[in-house]
Design a protein around this motif. Structure first.
Motif, PDB file in Angstrom:
ATOM      1  N   ASN A  25       0.840  -1.194   0.000  1.00  0.00           N
ATOM      2  CA  ASN A  25       0.000   0.000   0.000  1.00  0.00           C
ATOM      3  C   ASN A  25       0.881   1.252   0.000  1.00  0.00           C
ATOM      4  O   ASN A  25       2.109   1.166  -0.084  1.00  0.00           O
ATOM      5  N   GLN A  26       0.287   2.420   0.121  1.00  0.00           N
ATOM      6  CA  GLN A  26       0.996   3.676  -0.092  1.00  0.00           C
ATOM      7  C   GLN A  26       2.034   3.984   0.988  1.00  0.00           C
ATOM      8  O   GLN A  26       3.017   4.668   0.716  1.00  0.00           O
ATOM      9  N   TYR A  30       0.718  -2.223   4.716  1.00  0.00           N
ATOM     10  CA  TYR A  30      -0.027  -3.396   4.265  1.00  0.00           C
ATOM     11  C   TYR A  30       0.596  -3.891   2.954  1.00  0.00           C
ATOM     12  O   TYR A  30       1.233  -3.123   2.224  1.00  0.00           O
ATOM     13  N   CYS A  32      -0.620  -6.791  -0.344  1.00  0.00           N
ATOM     14  CA  CYS A  32      -1.642  -7.713  -0.840  1.00  0.00           C
ATOM     15  C   CYS A  32      -1.030  -8.621  -1.898  1.00  0.00           C
ATOM     16  O   CYS A  32      -0.059  -8.266  -2.566  1.00  0.00           O
ATOM     17  N   ILE A  41      -4.780 -10.091   1.919  1.00  0.00           N
ATOM     18  CA  ILE A  41      -4.261  -8.818   2.422  1.00  0.00           C
ATOM     19  C   ILE A  41      -3.591  -9.088   3.771  1.00  0.00           C
ATOM     20  O   ILE A  41      -4.148  -9.792   4.618  1.00  0.00           O
ATOM     21  N   ILE A  73      -3.959  -1.867  -3.380  1.00  0.00           N
ATOM     22  CA  ILE A  73      -4.805  -1.610  -2.224  1.00  0.00           C
ATOM     23  C   ILE A  73      -4.705  -0.140  -1.840  1.00  0.00           C
ATOM     24  O   ILE A  73      -3.646   0.485  -1.990  1.00  0.00           O
ATOM     25  N   LEU A  74      -5.794   0.418  -1.338  1.00  0.00           N
ATOM     26  CA  LEU A  74      -5.859   1.825  -0.964  1.00  0.00           C
ATOM     27  C   LEU A  74      -5.583   1.976   0.527  1.00  0.00           C
ATOM     28  O   LEU A  74      -6.414   1.646   1.375  1.00  0.00           O
ATOM     29  N   TYR A  75      -4.366   2.421   0.855  1.00  0.00           N
ATOM     30  CA  TYR A  75      -3.931   2.653   2.231  1.00  0.00           C
ATOM     31  C   TYR A  75      -4.280   1.460   3.125  1.00  0.00           C
ATOM     32  O   TYR A  75      -3.987   0.322   2.774  1.00  0.00           O
ATOM     33  N   LYS A  76      -4.940   1.690   4.281  1.00  0.00           N
ATOM     34  CA  LYS A  76      -5.275   0.593   5.186  1.00  0.00           C
ATOM     35  C   LYS A  76      -6.738   0.198   5.087  1.00  0.00           C
ATOM     36  O   LYS A  76      -7.285  -0.441   5.987  1.00  0.00           O
ATOM     37  N   LEU A  80      -9.798  -2.497  -3.030  1.00  0.00           N
ATOM     38  CA  LEU A  80      -8.779  -3.047  -3.918  1.00  0.00           C
ATOM     39  C   LEU A  80      -9.082  -2.726  -5.375  1.00  0.00           C
ATOM     40  O   LEU A  80     -10.243  -2.558  -5.763  1.00  0.00           O
TER      41      LEU A  80
END
Length: 326
Positions: A25-26, A30, A32, A41, A73-76, A80
């Protein structure tokens, strides 16, 4: 359960299905995994499994089945971007699905006329990378097309987007061989970087978008550029043999660059060190004739050798199993 044993369980379970893609993720908290059986994830610290599509109830309406070839994936969140494959009858490799794995709900879907090579997500953007172009979509405005960028042939789906303090920077291949285009959205500037004369094998941005790393098609020559001035700040040699680059990543302070390859070696480059300065000209009047002749011969031969032979190499190396791709 210790972290070591937890990772052992992860590796053991993954043997039941084949890994097709891995994405962080960013903020790298995380990651995935897309597999032949769906997706998973994981949280990194503490390490734990957040979601596993193989554990979804049978009655759940899953619009993607298995064989996830690309994932983001978008942050936490558990939102998806999923891309299928030719083996997936519900979601092909020409379609991207925005999916909420917590609610098990399909949010958006978009199809293209060619294969999707990679997908990236930011707070308000989805980036879809095709072989000859990049599409950016505004997720806050109904999945509308924001930008279409034409690129040179890009079968590996090379593209990088970073956001630091709400300042997004996007790097894509240019439309010419060996070139990179940096889109600085907060300054509303576009910069072109001519990295190599030949093809680029790998490229990425630093976490703050200030630096761009480009690696040539042989995997031997690495360059680091300033994304605003386009100046080449560093050049390194990774090795003498050609190799497929698996990943390259800057640390949080832009002090180090790590590059992994199919050879099973991770090279770590110290970006704070300057290249060794060239030797001072020889005072021929104080040298023996044989030394002078030898130096002239060496300089003549050196000019015939590839430029990267004289470049600095990595500060440290880690050796992994050659079979490891991620």
């Amino acid at each position: 359960v210790s972290t070591q044993s937890t990772w052992g369980v992860l590796i053991l379970k993954m043997k039941l299905s084949k890994i097709l893609c891995v994405s962080f993720n960013q903020d790298n908290s995380y990651f995935c995994v897309g597999t032949t059986c769906g997706f998973r994830i994981y949280s990194i610290d503490p390490f734990s499994e957040i979601c596993n599509s193989e554990k979804f109830p049978e009655e759940s309406e899953i619009p993607f089945a298995a064989w996830i070839s690309q994932i983001a994936i978008l942050y936490k969140t558990q939102i998806l971007a999923l891309v299928g494959s030719q083996s997936n009858k519900k979601l092909t490799n020409q379609s991207v699905l925005i999916y909420d794995s917590y609610q098990k709900k399909k949010l958006q879907e978009r199809s293209f006329i060619s294969q999707i090579n990679s997908v990236l997500m930011q707070k308000d953007r989805l980036i879809v990378v095709l072989t000859t172009g990049v599409y950016t979509f505004n997720l806050l405005q109904g999945f509308t097309i924001e930008q279409h960028i034409k690129t040179f042939s890009n079968p590996r789906g090379m593209c990088s987007i970073k956001t630091s303090r709400e300042k997004p920077v996007l790097a894509t291949l240019g439309d010419a061989q060996g070139s990179i285009v940096v889109h600085n959205y907060y300054l509303k500037q576009v910069r072109n970087i001519k990295a190599f004369e030949a093809n680029i094998q790998y490229m990425t941005l630093s976490l703050d978008g200030a630096l761009v790393c480009a690696i040539d098609e042989s995997g031997s020559l690495i360059k680091v550029f300033d994304s605003l001035s386009t100046e080449c700040l560093h050049s390194y040699k990774r090795g003498m043999k050609s190799s497929k680059i698996s990943n390259a990543s800057f640390d949080f302070e832009n002090a180090y660059l790590a590059v992994s390859s199919s050879s099973g070696t991770v090279h770590i480059f110290n970006l704070t060190q300057t290249a060794t300065s060239e030797a001072e000209p020889i005072d021929h009047s104080t040298k023996e004739k044989i030394v002078t002749t030898g130096m002239k011969l060496f300089n003549e031969l050196k000019s015939l050798l590839p430029n990267y032979i004289s470049l600095p190499s990595s500060s440290a190396q880690l050796h992994l199993k050659e079979m490891m791709e991620y």
